[in-house]
Design a protein around this motif. Structure first.
Motif, PDB file in Angstrom:
ATOM      1  N   ASN A  30       0.834  -1.196   0.000  1.00 47.73           N
ATOM      2  CA  ASN A  30       0.000   0.000   0.000  1.00 47.73           C
ATOM      3  C   ASN A  30       0.870   1.248   0.000  1.00 47.73           C
ATOM      4  O   ASN A  30       1.994   1.244   0.494  1.00 47.73           O
ATOM      5  CB  ASN A  30      -0.892   0.029   1.243  1.00 47.73           C
ATOM      6  N   GLY A  31       0.329   2.316  -0.557  1.00 46.22           N
ATOM      7  CA  GLY A  31       1.071   3.566  -0.511  1.00 46.22           C
ATOM      8  C   GLY A  31       0.610   4.552  -1.559  1.00 46.22           C
ATOM      9  O   GLY A  31      -0.298   4.291  -2.340  1.00 46.22           O
ATOM     10  N   GLU A  32       1.235   5.692  -1.545  1.00 45.72           N
ATOM     11  CA  GLU A  32       0.972   6.748  -2.514  1.00 45.72           C
ATOM     12  C   GLU A  32       2.123   6.767  -3.508  1.00 45.72           C
ATOM     13  O   GLU A  32       3.284   6.845  -3.118  1.00 45.72           O
ATOM     14  CB  GLU A  32       0.866   8.106  -1.813  1.00 45.72           C
ATOM     15  N   TYR A  33       1.803   6.676  -4.778  1.00 43.48           N
ATOM     16  CA  TYR A  33       2.795   6.668  -5.844  1.00 43.48           C
ATOM     17  C   TYR A  33       2.498   7.821  -6.798  1.00 43.48           C
ATOM     18  O   TYR A  33       1.380   8.327  -6.846  1.00 43.48           O
ATOM     19  CB  TYR A  33       2.752   5.346  -6.614  1.00 43.48           C
ATOM     20  N   VAL A  50       5.026  16.714 -18.567  1.00 43.93           N
ATOM     21  CA  VAL A  50       3.748  17.358 -18.872  1.00 43.93           C
ATOM     22  C   VAL A  50       2.691  17.106 -17.811  1.00 43.93           C
ATOM     23  O   VAL A  50       1.691  17.811 -17.755  1.00 43.93           O
ATOM     24  CB  VAL A  50       3.204  16.926 -20.256  1.00 43.93           C
ATOM     25  N   ALA A  51       2.899  16.100 -16.949  1.00 45.33           N
ATOM     26  CA  ALA A  51       1.906  15.820 -15.913  1.00 45.33           C
ATOM     27  C   ALA A  51       2.490  14.922 -14.837  1.00 45.33           C
ATOM     28  O   ALA A  51       3.434  14.172 -15.082  1.00 45.33           O
ATOM     29  CB  ALA A  51       0.682  15.153 -16.520  1.00 45.33           C
ATOM     30  N   GLU A  52       1.922  15.035 -13.656  1.00 44.96           N
ATOM     31  CA  GLU A  52       2.216  14.113 -12.569  1.00 44.96           C
ATOM     32  C   GLU A  52       0.880  13.603 -12.054  1.00 44.96           C
ATOM     33  O   GLU A  52       0.014  14.392 -11.672  1.00 44.96           O
ATOM     34  CB  GLU A  52       2.995  14.801 -11.451  1.00 44.96           C
ATOM     35  N   LEU A  53       0.688  12.290 -12.103  1.00 38.69           N
ATOM     36  CA  LEU A  53      -0.577  11.689 -11.710  1.00 38.69           C
ATOM     37  C   LEU A  53      -0.400  10.897 -10.424  1.00 38.69           C
ATOM     38  O   LEU A  53       0.400   9.966 -10.369  1.00 38.69           O
ATOM     39  CB  LEU A  53      -1.087  10.761 -12.815  1.00 38.69           C
ATOM     40  N   PRO A  54      -1.155  11.243  -9.389  1.00 35.36           N
ATOM     41  CA  PRO A  54      -1.057  10.486  -8.139  1.00 35.36           C
ATOM     42  C   PRO A  54      -1.781   9.151  -8.249  1.00 35.36           C
ATOM     43  O   PRO A  54      -2.793   9.036  -8.951  1.00 35.36           O
ATOM     44  CB  PRO A  54      -1.742  11.399  -7.120  1.00 35.36           C
ATOM     45  N   LEU A  55      -1.249   8.145  -7.595  1.00 31.94           N
ATOM     46  CA  LEU A  55      -1.864   6.817  -7.570  1.00 31.94           C
ATOM     47  C   LEU A  55      -1.889   6.343  -6.129  1.00 31.94           C
ATOM     48  O   LEU A  55      -0.848   6.239  -5.484  1.00 31.94           O
ATOM     49  CB  LEU A  55      -1.070   5.830  -8.432  1.00 31.94           C
ATOM     50  N   SER A  56      -3.072   6.081  -5.626  1.00 27.79           N
ATOM     51  CA  SER A  56      -3.231   5.559  -4.276  1.00 27.79           C
ATOM     52  C   SER A  56      -3.483   4.066  -4.380  1.00 27.79           C
ATOM     53  O   SER A  56      -4.448   3.640  -5.027  1.00 27.79           O
ATOM     54  CB  SER A  56      -4.412   6.246  -3.580  1.00 27.79           C
ATOM     55  N   VAL A  57      -2.628   3.253  -3.759  1.00 24.68           N
ATOM     56  CA  VAL A  57      -2.736   1.798  -3.841  1.00 24.68           C
ATOM     57  C   VAL A  57      -3.182   1.246  -2.499  1.00 24.68           C
ATOM     58  O   VAL A  57      -2.583   1.521  -1.467  1.00 24.68           O
ATOM     59  CB  VAL A  57      -1.387   1.162  -4.253  1.00 24.68           C
TER      60      VAL A  57
END
Length: 70
Positions: A30-33, A50-57
């Protein structure tokens, strides 16, 4: 590595659910990527961020109900 996937992200939307299968992306806890998206065109020398997309797992493993036979 390259991933080609067309997605539409509406302006002002903070949460968006999308599924994308990426071979070789090993997520084991688990974590934030953060996915950093860079683009390089034929005329560019270097990649441009051009972008940074957060991913919560959140990994949930359900235990199977196993009954032993005698």
């Amino acid at each position: 590595n390259s991933i080609v996937n067309e997605s539409i992200f509406p302006k002002g939307v903070k949460k968006l659910r999308s599924r994308l299968k990426v071979q070789g992306l090993a997520v084991t806890k688990n974590g934030e990527y953060t996915f950093r998206i860079s683009v390089k065109t034929d005329t560019d020398k270097d990649f441009k961020l051009v972008a940074e997309l957060p991913l919560s797992v959140k990994i949930q493993i359900e235990e199977a109900n196993i009954t032993a036979k005698s």
